[in-house]
Design a protein around this motif. Structure first.
Motif, mmCIF file in Angstrom:
data_model
loop_
_atom_site.group_PDB
_atom_site.id
_atom_site.type_symbol
_atom_site.label_atom_id
_atom_site.label_comp_id
_atom_site.label_asym_id
_atom_site.label_seq_id
_atom_site.Cartn_x
_atom_site.Cartn_y
_atom_site.Cartn_z
ATOM 1 N N UNK A 26 -20.502 -23.829 -32.165
ATOM 2 C CA UNK A 26 -20.036 -23.918 -30.666
ATOM 3 C C UNK A 26 -20.291 -25.254 -30.235
ATOM 4 N N UNK A 27 -21.324 -25.953 -30.561
ATOM 5 C CA UNK A 27 -21.410 -27.350 -30.141
ATOM 6 C C UNK A 27 -20.495 -28.609 -30.659
ATOM 7 N N UNK A 28 -20.011 -28.287 -31.940
ATOM 8 C CA UNK A 28 -18.749 -29.050 -32.414
ATOM 9 C C UNK A 28 -17.640 -28.821 -31.806
ATOM 10 N N UNK A 29 -17.270 -27.545 -31.428
ATOM 11 C CA UNK A 29 -16.055 -27.287 -30.719
ATOM 12 C C UNK A 29 -16.190 -27.617 -29.394
ATOM 13 N N UNK A 30 -17.516 -27.643 -28.768
ATOM 14 C CA UNK A 30 -17.633 -28.416 -27.367
ATOM 15 C C UNK A 30 -17.319 -29.649 -27.328
ATOM 16 N N UNK A 31 -17.798 -30.380 -28.440
ATOM 17 C CA UNK A 31 -17.374 -31.906 -28.592
ATOM 18 C C UNK A 31 -15.943 -32.195 -28.644
ATOM 19 N N UNK A 32 -15.176 -31.488 -29.587
ATOM 20 C CA UNK A 32 -13.868 -31.573 -29.632
ATOM 21 C C UNK A 32 -13.221 -31.331 -28.404
ATOM 22 N N UNK A 33 -13.617 -30.209 -27.447
ATOM 23 C CA UNK A 33 -13.058 -29.915 -26.432
ATOM 24 C C UNK A 33 -13.250 -31.264 -25.403
ATOM 25 N N UNK A 34 -14.459 -31.821 -25.105
ATOM 26 C CA UNK A 34 -14.600 -32.931 -24.293
ATOM 27 C C UNK A 34 -13.663 -34.022 -24.850
ATOM 28 N N UNK A 35 -13.434 -34.371 -25.980
ATOM 29 C CA UNK A 35 -12.650 -35.467 -26.600
ATOM 30 C C UNK A 35 -11.183 -35.004 -26.193
ATOM 31 N N UNK A 36 -10.867 -34.021 -26.386
ATOM 32 C CA UNK A 36 -9.307 -33.580 -26.112
ATOM 33 C C UNK A 36 -9.031 -33.679 -24.733
ATOM 34 N N UNK A 88 -26.159 -33.395 -28.001
ATOM 35 C CA UNK A 88 -26.555 -31.976 -28.204
ATOM 36 C C UNK A 88 -26.440 -31.704 -29.867
ATOM 37 N N UNK A 89 -25.074 -32.064 -30.287
ATOM 38 C CA UNK A 89 -24.956 -31.999 -31.437
ATOM 39 C C UNK A 89 -25.410 -32.923 -32.114
ATOM 40 N N UNK A 90 -25.862 -33.891 -32.317
ATOM 41 C CA UNK A 90 -26.671 -34.703 -33.218
ATOM 42 C C UNK A 90 -28.099 -34.051 -33.213
ATOM 43 N N UNK A 127 -15.581 -32.980 -39.227
ATOM 44 C CA UNK A 127 -16.532 -33.048 -40.675
ATOM 45 C C UNK A 127 -17.538 -32.106 -40.428
ATOM 46 N N UNK A 128 -18.107 -31.971 -39.416
ATOM 47 C CA UNK A 128 -19.254 -30.940 -39.146
ATOM 48 C C UNK A 128 -18.801 -29.551 -39.389
ATOM 49 N N UNK A 129 -17.880 -29.364 -38.943
ATOM 50 C CA UNK A 129 -17.166 -28.044 -39.044
ATOM 51 C C UNK A 129 -16.799 -27.798 -40.506
ATOM 52 N N UNK A 130 -16.096 -28.573 -41.318
ATOM 53 C CA UNK A 130 -15.967 -28.300 -42.483
ATOM 54 C C UNK A 130 -17.178 -28.091 -43.453
ATOM 55 N N UNK A 131 -18.382 -29.303 -43.228
ATOM 56 C CA UNK A 131 -19.405 -28.944 -44.108
ATOM 57 C C UNK A 131 -20.244 -27.644 -43.752
ATOM 58 N N UNK A 132 -19.890 -27.248 -42.405
ATOM 59 C CA UNK A 132 -20.774 -26.016 -42.149
ATOM 60 C C UNK A 132 -20.120 -24.706 -42.861
ATOM 61 N N UNK A 188 -29.143 -43.769 -28.172
ATOM 62 C CA UNK A 188 -29.711 -43.457 -29.415
ATOM 63 C C UNK A 188 -28.638 -43.221 -30.728
ATOM 64 N N UNK A 189 -28.638 -44.009 -31.592
ATOM 65 C CA UNK A 189 -27.854 -43.755 -32.777
ATOM 66 C C UNK A 189 -28.122 -42.486 -33.499
ATOM 67 N N UNK A 190 -27.037 -42.146 -34.028
ATOM 68 C CA UNK A 190 -27.040 -40.999 -34.949
ATOM 69 C C UNK A 190 -28.490 -40.907 -35.830
ATOM 70 N N UNK A 191 -28.801 -41.767 -36.624
ATOM 71 C CA UNK A 191 -29.715 -42.379 -37.592
ATOM 72 C C UNK A 191 -31.198 -41.970 -36.605
ATOM 73 N N UNK A 192 -31.264 -42.703 -35.243
ATOM 74 C CA UNK A 192 -32.509 -42.586 -34.656
ATOM 75 C C UNK A 192 -32.658 -41.059 -34.215
ATOM 76 N N UNK A 193 -31.588 -40.233 -34.007
ATOM 77 C CA UNK A 193 -31.884 -39.112 -33.619
ATOM 78 C C UNK A 193 -32.196 -38.231 -34.819
ATOM 79 N N UNK A 194 -31.563 -38.255 -35.912
ATOM 80 C CA UNK A 194 -32.092 -37.777 -37.022
ATOM 81 C C UNK A 194 -33.569 -37.820 -37.404
#
Length: 143
Positions: A66-76, A92-94, A45-50, A129-135
């Protein structure tokens, strides 16, 4: 480590390591398979919105991608990367999405993405930390 040609690690030392591993399980998060799928959707979703937000500076755009791609790599490759690397990639991504929200002409777009993020780890982690807390930490506001 107790096998032949393993360096002959002392059995007592191995037992201490096993005890430590058990204790660390109480503090290190463990990702769930459902959580991994949701997190991959978050990164995609981040890649699309970007691609749709042209107000982001080019260097930040490249870094966020790069960070979004890194997260996808870690998941895959979760079996290789493990939960610790996955958590680092998420954090890092958040944080970078929070910075992106500050620099974008459309901060609401990025706030919605982060607010919809659900941490993929079991609740046994001592501190998350939740996403909202990091934001909130990175932008200084809850929205």
């Amino acid at each position: 480590w107790g096998e032949h040609q393993s360096g002959q690690i002392n059995g007592t030392a191995l037992q201490h390591l096993e005890t430590l591993a058990g204790r660390l399980d109480d503090f290190l998060p463990a990702a769930t398979s459902d959580g991994l799928g949701r997190t991959k959707g978050f990164a995609e979703n981040i890649i699309t919105e970007l691609a749709d937000d042209s107000s982001i500076p080019p260097d930040l755009r490249a870094h966020l991608r790069q960070l979004a791609d890194q997260l996808v790599w870690c998941i895959d490759r979760h079996d290789i990367a493990g939960d610790f690397e996955l958590k680092l990639a998420i954090d890092r991504l958040l944080i970078t999405v929070g910075e992106t929200a500050q620099q974008s002409n459309e901060p609401g777009r990025w706030t919605r993405i982060v607010n919809g993020f659900v941490y993929p780890f079991t609740a046994s982690a001592a501190a998350q930390l939740t996403g909202k807390a990091i934001l909130m930490l990175t932008t200084g506001s809850p929205n």
